[in-house]
Scaffold this active site. Structure first.
Site, PDB file in Angstrom:
ATOM      1  CD  GLU A  22      -0.812 -15.528 -16.268  1.00  0.00           C
ATOM      2  OE1 GLU A  22       0.013 -14.719 -15.826  1.00  0.00           O
ATOM      3  OE2 GLU A  22      -1.975 -15.602 -15.830  1.00  0.00           O
TER       4      GLU A  22
ATOM      5  CB  CYS B  84      -0.323  -7.016 -19.034  1.00  0.00           C
ATOM      6  SG  CYS B  84      -0.808  -8.703 -18.651  1.00  0.00           S
TER       7      CYS B  84
ATOM      8  CG  HIS C  83      -2.266  -0.357   0.994  1.00  0.00           C
ATOM      9  ND1 HIS C  83      -2.702  -1.650   1.056  1.00  0.00           N
ATOM     10  CD2 HIS C  83      -3.323   0.391   0.624  1.00  0.00           C
ATOM     11  CE1 HIS C  83      -3.973  -1.684   0.756  1.00  0.00           C
ATOM     12  NE2 HIS C  83      -4.379  -0.466   0.480  1.00  0.00           N
TER      13      HIS C  83
HETATM   14  C1  PEP Z   1       2.038 -11.801 -15.264  1.00  0.00           C
HETATM   15  O1  PEP Z   1       2.099 -12.936 -14.777  1.00  0.00           O
HETATM   16  O2  PEP Z   1       2.873 -11.357 -16.062  1.00  0.00           O
HETATM   17  C2  PEP Z   1       0.961 -10.884 -14.870  1.00  0.00           C
HETATM   18  C3  PEP Z   1       0.787  -9.747 -15.475  1.00  0.00           C
HETATM   19  O3  PEP Z   1       0.161 -11.251 -13.842  1.00  0.00           O
HETATM   20  P1  PEP Z   1       0.572 -11.222 -12.301  1.00  0.00           P
HETATM   21  O4  PEP Z   1       1.873 -10.481 -12.177  1.00  0.00           O
HETATM   22  O5  PEP Z   1      -0.533 -10.542 -11.589  1.00  0.00           O
HETATM   23  O6  PEP Z   1       0.678 -12.671 -11.974  1.00  0.00           O
HETATM   24 MG    MG Z   2       0.369 -13.808 -13.824  1.00  0.00          MG
END
Ligand code: PEP
Ligand code: MG
Length: 603
Positions: A438, A509, A195
């Site tokens: 992923e 992402c 946070h």
């Molecule tokens: C990722 O795995 O690249 C992703 C964007 O999701 P998280 O980091 O929330 O697992």
């Molecule tokens: Mg992920």
């Protein structure tokens, strides 16, 4: 003789350089008198003293709530939680009992009650409950200070512009930060998504967290330099260091001002290709930063954080309100909502902690949702209902490993859509549906997945973890976490090519998307959009605008023939320093080597 300076390093979570006097937030150094009470009158006086201290704490919290910075209103609920804890039986009733029955003075009784509460909490292996221990202590300390007649709102006592150094800064503390008096922030604890880091970023305060020993090494009043990019903290710097950092601060501010201004324009390469640049958020408070930095939408909204930062399970209405607000705040820009990605290290108090030897390979994310279908259905209903508000939602599913799982998920979405139709509740029936790529098996069958969804979003944080078999939160293998590993780059290429063959857009992402160093590679791999933490947007957009897509493609073709991450890294750095010297001149050249990428998503 001038004292030698000392540098310690943590995780830079909010860019910028702060130079100033340290204000050490010391907690828990209140003198505690211990004595037993003699006679009924002494006991009732002590009860009254304790109740007065609690009442004062309650009033103080009320006043603090009214003073919370407008950008941080959401965080005021931590103060409400503290108000509730004040009267919790573990603290309040138990202290009264110890005063009345064991005849302990109020300080002593409260300390005993706090110790007992800590014992109760420590038997629960839930990260969220554990994190509540800090709140119970903060509340206990507030009452203790009142009993001792001590000033407890140390943050409010700050009268000049300082760098705040603390072992930990609770969300309640962070919500009280006085922007005009806080030059920078350093904490021993915390990670990128704690946070405190989120608040520092949204207020634009240079910050370093996870510095482990900072609050022990820094003394009140020391001159300190905080580099929120590299994570360096220089204690008692020399004259030369100070002037060097003032100069860097100047350059950095001028540079960031310039690129921030330009970042409100679309990111078009020199040879005319448009690349969409979006932001990742965990909480709605970050929308301000998304807009300030020129992101063109939200490429990843990690919905699990709304479930994590609370003691109860939110119902459909609470979820709908949250999603509706996000839709309205971002319209007409698009928002990519990701369904719950709970499990592994992302835990909540209301969901039982699973005993798993390998949580990253366990019941997490979409697998967990498919086992707890009521939970999943409630979320999908809330998202679908909110999708009607501005019709700017896209929905994506994390950790999908293959077609079977995708069919189950899509089946559930269809089922909820049917229910809503029957109930005549509006939703956007054209909302694009996508999958995150992923898991290595998803890459292998990307051609099949692509035929059934509207978009792909590559989550490199997990894709790297699973393809290189490196636990992304394990520092012992962090050196093996290589985004430039030829295996990783080939996987990304394979997913992009499969998506494009099926004519669907592919974005990325994971944290890789926000690393300036990787921009040419991601462009050359033909990604359509990049989504990253909001602060990374201006630098990445700037680099895109100064790149030629065709050269990036040639570059990628060349490095795809290399055998190791090291060789790729060397050539990439050489090329970046040659092509964008001024971009990297203002940042420390060592920033070219992304630090702690493996740790970035530690929670
Ligand atoms: C990722 O795995 O690249 C992703 C964007 O999701 P998280 O980091 O929330 O697992
Ligand atoms: Mg992920």
């Amino acid at each position: 003789m001038e004292q030698a300076s000392k540098t310690i390093t943590g995780i830079g979570v909010s860019p910028g350089i702060a130079i100033g006097k340290a204000y050490l937030l010391e907690r828990g150094r209140i003198p505690i008198p211990y004595y037993t009470l003699l006679g009924a009158e002494a006991v009732s006086d002590e009860v009254k003293r304790f109740e007065d201290a609690v009442n004062k704490a309650e009033q103080d919290l009320e006043l603090l709530k009214a003073k919370v910075h407008p950008d941080l209103k959401e965080h005021a609920n931590v103060l409400e939680v503290h108000q509730m804890i004040l009267r919790d039986h573990l603290l309040y009733d138990e202290t009264l009992r110890l005063i009345q029955t064991d005849k302990l003075n109020a300080h002593w009784a409260l300390i005993r009650a706090l110790m007992k509460a800590q014992e109760v909490f420590s038997t629960v292996e839930d990260e969220y409950i554990q994190s509540r221990v800090a709140d119970v202590h903060a509340v206990g300390e507030r009452i203790l200070r009142n009993l001792s007649g001590k000033e407890h709102d140390a943050l409010n006592a700050i009268k000049e512009r300082v760098i705040i150094v603390a072992h930990d800064l609770s969300p309640a503390d962070a919500a009280q930060l006085q922007l005009e008096r806080t030059l920078g922030l350093v904490t021993d604890m915390g990670g990128r998504t704690s946070h405190t880091s989120i608040i520092a970023r949204s207020l634009g305060i240079p910050a370093v967290v996870g510095a482990e020993v900072a609050s022990k090494q820094v003394q009140m009043g020391d001159i300190v330099i905080v580099d929120g990019t590299s994570g360096n903290i220089i204690i008692n710097p020399s004259e030369e260091e100070i002037s060097y950092y003032y100069e860097r601060q100047d350059q950095l501010e001028t540079y960031l001002k310039e690129i921030r201004r330009k970042s409100h324009l679309p990111a078009r390469t020199e040879d005319g290709f448009l690349i969409k640049v979006e932001a990742n958020i965990e909480l709605l408070e970050e929308v301000v930063a998304v807009k300030d930095n020129g992101a063109e939408g939200i490429g990843l909204y990690r919905t699990e954080f709304f479930f994590m930062n609370r003691t109860d399970l939110p119902d459909e209405e609470a979820l709908y309100n949250e999603y509706r607000e996000l839709s309205e705040l971002m319209a007409p820009h698009q928002v990519t909502i990701r369904t719950l990605d709970l499990g592994a290290e992302k835990l909540t108090s209301w969901f039982p902690k699973l005993e798993e030897t390998n949580p990253a390979l366990g019941l997490r994310s979409i697998r967990l949702c498919l086992q707890y279908r009521d939970l999943f259905e409630t979320q999908i209903r809330a998202i679908l209902r909110a999708s009607a508000v501005a019709r700017n939602f896209k929905l994506m599913f994390p950790l999908v490993s293959g077609i079977g799982e995708l069919h189950e998920v899509l089946g559930m979405v269809r089922k909820v859509q049917e229910q809503l139709r029957r109930q005549r509740i509006p939703f956007d029936d054209r909302m694009p549906l996508g999958v995150m790529i992923e898991v290595p098996s998803a890459v292998a069958v990307a051609d099949l997945l692509a035929k059934e969804v509207d978009f792909f979003s590559i989550g490199t944080n997990d894709l790297i973890q699973y393809s290189l078999a490196i636990d992304r939160v394990n520092e012992h293998v962090a050196y093996l976490y290589e985004p430039l590993h030829p295996g990783v780059l080939r996987f990304i290429k394979q997913a992009v090519d499969a998506g494009h063959k099926a004519k669907i857009p592919v974005s990325i992402c994971g944290e890789m998307a926000g690393e300036p160093l990787y921009v040419p590679i991601l462009l050359g791999l033909n990604l359509d959009s990049l989504s990253m933490n909001p602060q990374a947007v201006p630098r990445v957009k700037n680099l895109i605008c100064r790149s030629r897509l065709k050269s990036c493609r040639r570059f990628v073709k060349k490095i795809l023939g290399f055998r190791t991450a090291r060789e790729i890294n060397e050539l990439l750095q050489e090329m970046m320093l040659k092509n964008f010297p001024e971009e990297f001149r203002v940042f420390d050249p060592s920033d070219l080597i992304p630090k702690g990428v493996a740790h970035i998503r530690r929670r």
